[in-house]
Motif scaffolding. Structure first.
Motif, PDB file in Angstrom:
ATOM      1  N   LEU A  99      41.484   1.606  -1.149  1.00  0.00           N
ATOM      2  CA  LEU A  99      40.315   2.404  -1.506  1.00  0.00           C
ATOM      3  C   LEU A  99      39.125   1.514  -1.841  1.00  0.00           C
ATOM      4  O   LEU A  99      37.984   1.808  -1.463  1.00  0.00           O
ATOM      5  N   ALA A 100      39.397   0.424  -2.554  1.00  0.00           N
ATOM      6  CA  ALA A 100      38.325  -0.510  -2.893  1.00  0.00           C
ATOM      7  C   ALA A 100      37.696  -1.090  -1.638  1.00  0.00           C
ATOM      8  O   ALA A 100      36.466  -1.217  -1.540  1.00  0.00           O
ATOM      9  N   LYS A 101      38.524  -1.424  -0.663  1.00  0.00           N
ATOM     10  CA  LYS A 101      38.023  -1.974   0.595  1.00  0.00           C
ATOM     11  C   LYS A 101      37.213  -0.934   1.362  1.00  0.00           C
ATOM     12  O   LYS A 101      36.122  -1.243   1.898  1.00  0.00           O
ATOM     13  N   CYS A 102      37.726   0.285   1.439  1.00  0.00           N
ATOM     14  CA  CYS A 102      37.007   1.346   2.152  1.00  0.00           C
ATOM     15  C   CYS A 102      35.648   1.616   1.506  1.00  0.00           C
ATOM     16  O   CYS A 102      34.638   1.800   2.207  1.00  0.00           O
TER      17      CYS A 102
ATOM     18  N   LYS B 246      43.147   0.315   9.865  1.00  0.00           N
ATOM     19  CA  LYS B 246      43.220  -0.757  10.856  1.00  0.00           C
ATOM     20  C   LYS B 246      42.135  -0.599  11.917  1.00  0.00           C
ATOM     21  O   LYS B 246      41.618  -1.594  12.452  1.00  0.00           O
ATOM     22  N   ALA B 247      41.760   0.641  12.209  1.00  0.00           N
ATOM     23  CA  ALA B 247      40.703   0.912  13.182  1.00  0.00           C
ATOM     24  C   ALA B 247      39.312   0.773  12.563  1.00  0.00           C
ATOM     25  O   ALA B 247      38.309   0.989  13.247  1.00  0.00           O
ATOM     26  N   GLU B 248      39.267   0.420  11.266  1.00  0.00           N
ATOM     27  CA  GLU B 248      38.020   0.267  10.522  1.00  0.00           C
ATOM     28  C   GLU B 248      37.236   1.568  10.443  1.00  0.00           C
ATOM     29  O   GLU B 248      36.006   1.583  10.356  1.00  0.00           O
ATOM     30  N   ALA B 249      37.971   2.683  10.467  1.00  0.00           N
ATOM     31  CA  ALA B 249      37.365   3.997  10.254  1.00  0.00           C
ATOM     32  C   ALA B 249      37.409   4.269   8.750  1.00  0.00           C
ATOM     33  O   ALA B 249      38.165   5.124   8.267  1.00  0.00           O
ATOM     34  N   TRP B 250      36.611   3.532   8.021  1.00  0.00           N
ATOM     35  CA  TRP B 250      36.688   3.511   6.554  1.00  0.00           C
ATOM     36  C   TRP B 250      36.441   4.883   5.943  1.00  0.00           C
ATOM     37  O   TRP B 250      37.150   5.292   5.010  1.00  0.00           O
TER      38      TRP B 250
END
Length: 349
Positions: A291-294, A255-259
């Protein structure tokens, strides 16, 4: 209770005896067993925890404690596995907790812990319904337990455990206030709710870890990611490998976009889920899409394509097929984007 996103409270009662807390009338052996069962629950030793809480029921026949702790464990299992497999057994335990508390209150109407167990049982049922999609009826049912929890605090102001249910309800009801404000008793009391949850975490007899988890998800919901991570990490340090806290860490970083930081945690969850004998596919598909998004966001386009493709191709149980449909749609979009990026890179090279 132990939370995941979208729930109104957590999933299992935790024991931390403290001199500042209200004293229970439990036999020492019962308290020891409850602590053992809670630790087994958080360590994902579910068969063992159910056996332990059954022993609590045998040690305290006719008392609601054993039934409520068993119900909490069953609810934890259903959330962890994303299944309703034990719903009937959960309902029976809740019903027994309510009926035994009611019976004992006719004899000892001023026992604060009986009011606590009665209120908790009714709230558990309502919050389970709310998580299951029956939002309005769930909040109405959960509210029916608030009077008993408030009565417990009125009778014993040091029974901080009851503040967890009261505070959780206040926060999540406040969050959904815009959808429920036509109900006369719904108000936005989130700040008061947060403080009550914090007190329950810090000073409750049974609520150290459940309060920590509940407060962490509240901070997650509010976008206070550093605070949420610190709380989830504290839980994971005490219970290494526990998916209850791993999900919190992974979803907070996501959620914090800390991929980059979220990637290894989702990989750990995926390996853990795949190692379970009970796996209906929902958690696995969820991890694959995350995982795909990260990977997409960190430029790992080939890995992103592979994860998304697995999410689309993976077979799941029929009962969860509709629930993963939106995840598959997201995976399809991610796969298309990753493939486009791979094609663009190939042309440049």
């Amino acid at each position: 209770m132990i939370n995941r996103p979208g729930t109104a409270a957590g999933l299992c009662l935790l024991v931390l005896a403290g001199s500042a807390s209200a004293q229970t009338s439990f036999p020492p052996e019962a308290k020891r067993l409850i602590l053992q069962g809670i630790e087994q629950t958080l360590s994902l030793e579910f068969d063992s925890c159910l056996a332990t809480f059954h022993r609590v029921r045998e040690l305290m026949p006719g008392h609601p404690a054993g039934y409520l702790h068993e119900a909490a464990a069953l609810q934890s299992m259903m959330m962890d596995y994303e299944t309703d497999k034990w719903e009937e057994r959960f309902s029976r335990c809740i019903d027994r907790a309510v009926s035994t508390a009611d019976s004992l209150l006719r004899i000892s109407e001023d026992d604060p812990w009986l009011h606590f167990y009665l209120g908790s049982a009714r709230s558990y049922r309502g919050l389970y319904d709310a998580k299951s999609g029956r939002l309005i009826s769930g909040f109405i049912l959960a509210k029916s337990g608030l009077g008993s929890l408030a009565k417990a605090v009125e009778l014993d102001t040091t029974l901080y455990d009851a503040l967890l249910g009261l505070g959780s309800y206040r926060y999540w009801a406040g969050k959904y206030y815009r959808h429920l404000k036509w109900l006369p008793w719904i108000a936005d009391e989130r700040e008061q709710g947060i403080e009550q949850v914090r007190i329950a975490w810090q000073r409750g007899t049974f609520t150290r870890w459940v309060g920590l988890n509940s407060l962490a998800w509240i901070e997650w919901d509010r976008g206070n990611f550093e605070e949420a991570l610190a709380l989830f990490q504290q839980g994971l340090e005490r219970f290494p490998g526990s998916r209850f806290f791993l999900w919190g860490i992974a979803d907070t970083r996501f959620k914090a976009e800390a991929w980059e930081q979220a990637l290894p945690v989702y990989r750990e969850i995926l390996a853990s889920v795949r190692g379970e004998s009970l796996n209906n596919g929902f958690n696995e598909v969820t991890c694959l899409v995350k995982l795909a998004k990260c990977c997409l966001e960190t430029g790992r386009f080939e890995a992103s394509f592979r994860y998304a493709d697995r999410a689309l191709e993976m077979k799941v149980e029929r009962k969860v097929e509709k629930r993963v449909q939106h995840l598959r749609e997201e995976a399809d979009g991610i796969r298309h984007t990753a493939l486009t990026e791979l094609g663009r890179i190939s042309i440049i090279e």
